[in-house]
Design an enzyme around this catalytic site. Structure first.
Site, PDB file in Angstrom:
ATOM      1  N   ASN A 104     -15.577  93.750  -2.456  1.00  0.00           N
ATOM      2  CA  ASN A 104     -15.358  93.379  -3.856  1.00  0.00           C
ATOM      3  C   ASN A 104     -14.332  94.263  -4.565  1.00  0.00           C
ATOM      4  O   ASN A 104     -13.614  93.805  -5.444  1.00  0.00           O
ATOM      5  CB  ASN A 104     -16.683  93.355  -4.632  1.00  0.00           C
ATOM      6  CG  ASN A 104     -17.375  94.696  -4.655  1.00  0.00           C
ATOM      7  OD1 ASN A 104     -17.336  95.470  -3.686  1.00  0.00           O
ATOM      8  ND2 ASN A 104     -18.041  95.004  -5.747  1.00  0.00           N
ATOM      9  N   GLU A 199     -24.378 103.469  -1.650  1.00  0.00           N
ATOM     10  CA  GLU A 199     -24.377 102.794  -2.948  1.00  0.00           C
ATOM     11  C   GLU A 199     -24.634 101.333  -2.652  1.00  0.00           C
ATOM     12  O   GLU A 199     -23.809 100.656  -2.048  1.00  0.00           O
ATOM     13  CB  GLU A 199     -23.041 103.009  -3.658  1.00  0.00           C
ATOM     14  CG  GLU A 199     -23.102 102.685  -5.151  1.00  0.00           C
ATOM     15  CD  GLU A 199     -22.898 101.223  -5.441  1.00  0.00           C
ATOM     16  OE1 GLU A 199     -23.908 100.475  -5.408  1.00  0.00           O
ATOM     17  OE2 GLU A 199     -21.765 100.812  -5.686  1.00  0.00           O
ATOM     18  N   CYS A 233     -21.188  95.447  -8.474  1.00  0.00           N
ATOM     19  CA  CYS A 233     -22.550  96.009  -8.395  1.00  0.00           C
ATOM     20  C   CYS A 233     -23.083  96.409  -9.765  1.00  0.00           C
ATOM     21  O   CYS A 233     -24.287  96.624  -9.910  1.00  0.00           O
ATOM     22  CB  CYS A 233     -22.563  97.206  -7.439  1.00  0.00           C
ATOM     23  SG  CYS A 233     -21.407  98.506  -7.898  1.00  0.00           S
ATOM     24  N   GLU A 327     -30.013  91.110  -6.597  1.00  0.00           N
ATOM     25  CA  GLU A 327     -28.666  91.228  -7.139  1.00  0.00           C
ATOM     26  C   GLU A 327     -27.939  89.898  -6.947  1.00  0.00           C
ATOM     27  O   GLU A 327     -27.768  89.433  -5.821  1.00  0.00           O
ATOM     28  CB  GLU A 327     -27.917  92.341  -6.417  1.00  0.00           C
ATOM     29  CG  GLU A 327     -26.485  92.519  -6.906  1.00  0.00           C
ATOM     30  CD  GLU A 327     -25.752  93.594  -6.127  1.00  0.00           C
ATOM     31  OE1 GLU A 327     -24.976  94.333  -6.748  1.00  0.00           O
ATOM     32  OE2 GLU A 327     -25.942  93.695  -4.892  1.00  0.00           O
TER      33      GLU A 327
END
Length: 391
Positions: A104, A199, A233, A327
């Site tokens: 991303n 992460e 995110c 998510e």
């Protein structure tokens, strides 16, 4: 491994020169970098240009910090037996590093790993996301123009199943992975003795309090929810709105969302480009349908064609749906009405992901209360959780 010692012996000005060379060359090749990102990731061209600017920022910051790596003299005379003793400590390179970056932000999230490694003198291997390797390969081309020792870096595009050594090889002393929780925790379990930095995504919320500047909040929430098709995110997924302004702000959000232009990411007027794949778009489309089947109201959007998913807003989403629990990582957000600030903080914390949260309020006490009580890594006051600065 052979590069570890010569890298560690590089003077700080030499490391800085490598990073400064990258900054200069990234500027010269900025159009190429942005176009490559736009084409391979489907990121709208203006957003792609913005990411190139962050790539440059990240390497520039690393260049600045490369000559500021200090130690400390520490007093040890905390009791009579240590009278006259003192300690000195310094920071040293950890050694060869393994980096795995996501699709991303394939330029800047690779840069967040590579630039600090170069600043401190660590050799590395980098596996870019299999769908978006071009930016990392260009970084490798530019690094190859420098005087780094042989073996200082490797850019190795590979599919996940072919990249076990990135995780398991004991010669690597640190693994840094950015991506999905399922993959990240599995990598950590296989990483052995090396340090691991993960992460793994988020389910970010923003609070719109009754005293918020709604016009300002509108522009920022639209950006936070739908920037680069929501594939961030820290993208806004849950929008908590005080009951006194709920109807007004909902109508503003829906009207603005309907004006967003979708289409070819090379078109400078396009705000919503395709998701990274048709499979990902179909997954999120299924989550929207699941939410509607369980009682959610579709306010706008919800249509999909291939990898293109419309900017979508919902309300009354059941808390047991994927859209609330997981998510989303796409152009979807949903609205939640709240009565008290205490209630809003509880809703934000009712999540297994806690990267950042945003809060729009003019009340200093509420800002500090949110900072103290929200179970997230960062609380952004009067902006969306999607905001980040690279230093």
């Amino acid at each position: 491994v052979e590069a570890a010692e010569p890298m560690a012996r590089m003077a700080s000005y030499e490391r800085q020169a490598v990073l400064q060379h990258c900054v200069s060359r990234f500027r010269e090749r900025s159009d190429e970098l942005a176009y490559a990102l736009c084409v391979e990731a489907g990121k709208p061209i203006k957003d792609s240009e913005g990411e190139v600017s962050r790539l440059i920022d990240t390497f520039r910051i690393a260049a600045e910090e490369s000559v500021r790596i200090t130690g400390e003299v520490q007093p040890l005379d905390i009791s009579p037996r240590a009278r006259g003793y003192q300690g000195l400590w310094k920071r040293v390179p950890i050694g060869p590093c393994s980096f795995i970056s996501p699709f991303n932000f394939p330029l800047n999230l690779a840069a967040h790993k590579i630039a600090p490694a170069l600043a401190v003198g660590c050799p590395f291997v980098m596996k870019p996301a299999s769908r978006t390797p071009l930016g990392a390969i260009i970084m490798g081309e530019i690094l190859a123009e420098t005087d780094l020792p042989k073996g200082a870096f490797s850019i190795l595009p590979a599919h996940r199943e072919g990249a076990d050594l990135f995780t398991e090889d004991d010669r690597l002393k640190l693994l840094s992975f950015t991506g999905s929780p399922a993959v990240g925790w599995d990598l950590k379990a296989k990483a052995g003795k090396k340090k691991v930095i993960l992460e793994l995504g988020g389910n970010a919320a923003v609070i719109i309090d009754r005293d918020a500047d709604l016009a300002d909040a509108l522009e920022r929430v639209i950006f936070g929810a739908f920037y680069q098709s929501g594939q961030s995110c820290i993208g806004v997924q849950r929008i908590l709105i005080h009951e006194d302004v709920y109807d007004e702000f909902r109508d503003m959000l829906v009207a603005k969302t309907r004006t967003l232009v979708s289409g070819d990411p090379k078109d400078r007027n396009v705000f919503i480009g395709p998701m990274i794949s048709e499979g990902e778009a179909a997954r999120l489309d299924g989550w929207i349908q699941e939410a509607v089947a369980k009682g959610a109201t579709l306010l706008c959007g919800g249509n999909r064609k291939g990898a293109m998913l419309e900017a979508t807003l919902l309300e009354n989403v059941d808390r047991n749906t994927n859209l609330n629990i997981e998510e989303a990582f796409g152009p979807v957000a949903f609205l939640i009405r709240f009565s008290t600030f205490e209630e809003a903080l509880g809703i934000v914390n009712d999540s297994k992901f806690g990267l950042q949260a945003g809060i729009f309020t003019r009340d200093l006490f509420k800002s500090l209360d949110a900072w103290d009580r929200l179970d997230v890594g960062g609380v952004v006051i009067n902006d969306v959780p999607s905001y980040r600065v690279d230093n």
